[in-house]
Scaffold this motif. Sequence first.
Motif, PDB file in Angstrom:
ATOM      1  N   SER A 247       0.823  -1.213   0.000  1.00 51.31           N
ATOM      2  CA  SER A 247       0.000   0.000   0.000  1.00 51.31           C
ATOM      3  C   SER A 247       0.856   1.262   0.000  1.00 51.31           C
ATOM      4  O   SER A 247       0.531   2.241  -0.679  1.00 51.31           O
ATOM      5  N   GLU A 293      -7.128  -1.378   0.288  1.00 50.71           N
ATOM      6  CA  GLU A 293      -6.084  -0.827   1.144  1.00 50.71           C
ATOM      7  C   GLU A 293      -5.168   0.098   0.351  1.00 50.71           C
ATOM      8  O   GLU A 293      -4.808   1.187   0.816  1.00 50.71           O
ATOM      9  N   CYS A 294      -4.804  -0.311  -0.852  1.00 50.91           N
ATOM     10  CA  CYS A 294      -3.952   0.519  -1.702  1.00 50.91           C
ATOM     11  C   CYS A 294      -4.686   1.775  -2.144  1.00 50.91           C
ATOM     12  O   CYS A 294      -4.122   2.878  -2.146  1.00 50.91           O
ATOM     13  N   ARG A 334      -2.327   3.124   9.410  1.00 52.30           N
ATOM     14  CA  ARG A 334      -2.442   3.699   8.068  1.00 52.30           C
ATOM     15  C   ARG A 334      -1.891   5.125   8.053  1.00 52.30           C
ATOM     16  O   ARG A 334      -1.260   5.543   7.081  1.00 52.30           O
TER      17      ARG A 334
END
Length: 409
Positions: A247, A293-294, A334
């Motif tokens: 990611s 997620e990416c 994140r």
Amino acid sequence: MKIYLVGGAVRDKLLNHPVKDRDWVVVGATPDEMLNQGFQQVGKDFPVFLHPSSKQEYALARMERKTGVGYTGFSCDSSVNVTLEQDLSRRDLTINAMAMDEDGNIIDPYHGQQDLAQKTLRHVSEAFVEDPLRVLRVARFAARYHQYGFRIADETMALMTQISQSGELQSLSAERVWQESARALLEPNPEIYFETLKLCDALALWMPELDKLWGIPNPAKWHPEIDTGIHTMMVLQQAVHLSDKLSVRFAALAHDIGKGLTDPRQWPSHRGHETLGLKGINQLCDRIKASNECRELALIASEFHSHVHKAFELKPTTVLKVLNRCDAWRKPERFADFMDVCRADARGRTGFEDTPYQQADYFWQAYQSASQIDVQQIIAAGYQGAAIKQQLDKQRIDVIADLKSTLSV
């Protein structure tokens, strides 16, 4: 029946590169003979079997004939008469078309060892053009073995360009394009994958948002490398140094897509590219079926990387807005990944590769300090309803302001 170790395992043994998977070819056997020895058949289009104890894949030697469009348009002959040399001839590169027998002898009918020595990625035969997936695979091998000095043979690059221009690449499934691209992003030099795809006209077909970045100028003061495509590849290189997460590397790749959408009349300025990039990133992710997620990290990186670059100019209220919009409170990992993307962006410029990047440190400290505020204490103090959120924000802004006042930048 004769069994040979083939393909990547042989190649990597000879390169002293870590061998991850071992594939085997069985010559002179029928499916019934394999089943009688306890193998489990798993192949649908052609006979592939799992070893009864190791569970490694054993495939019957086969020949293929092009019958339709794309990488699935083949008929297969896996009869007992197919030789090892015929099986190896259908492979993509000479360095992948070698076999090893049980005594360690190398069978190399297409001079793979010579190309290993010359550090050359070369196609086995003209049948290379029959499988469009090979464009992506060869680009990925170039990204993996760039560290050893490998390059793609000119004649192989010419065939890759021929495939791209033929329209066959569009026959690939989005899932397969993403699978190859994701694997390439995790290689030591993923920038080589995208540079190779651009050189053979493949990048424009599947990732036009990235392809158009080359030739778009940046201000020389901040970007001595000038070209946005070159900058993007430099950022990706820096991301590799900072993180092994897919990611993070994808977000580094996609963070400046908005610069391909700014008004050329305003170049080299790219005012508003941060939010312009959101549409392009979503289009790219939809097309290649990138993981959520990416996509999510790339969207955050596009919209807010300039805020982090200007961290010390921001009011504490703006810092809090960025933390809220990035959902740092619920997804701190994140947010930490986003800081790595910003570091990669700052260092992915000519002459800035080793420059300290205090802005990310400040933002992370701001998050940590603000996250210490206990909402239960606010409730215990008598605040109710909307006043709880107002007081929480006020206290978070206060600690961010205190942190800023202690910094000497």
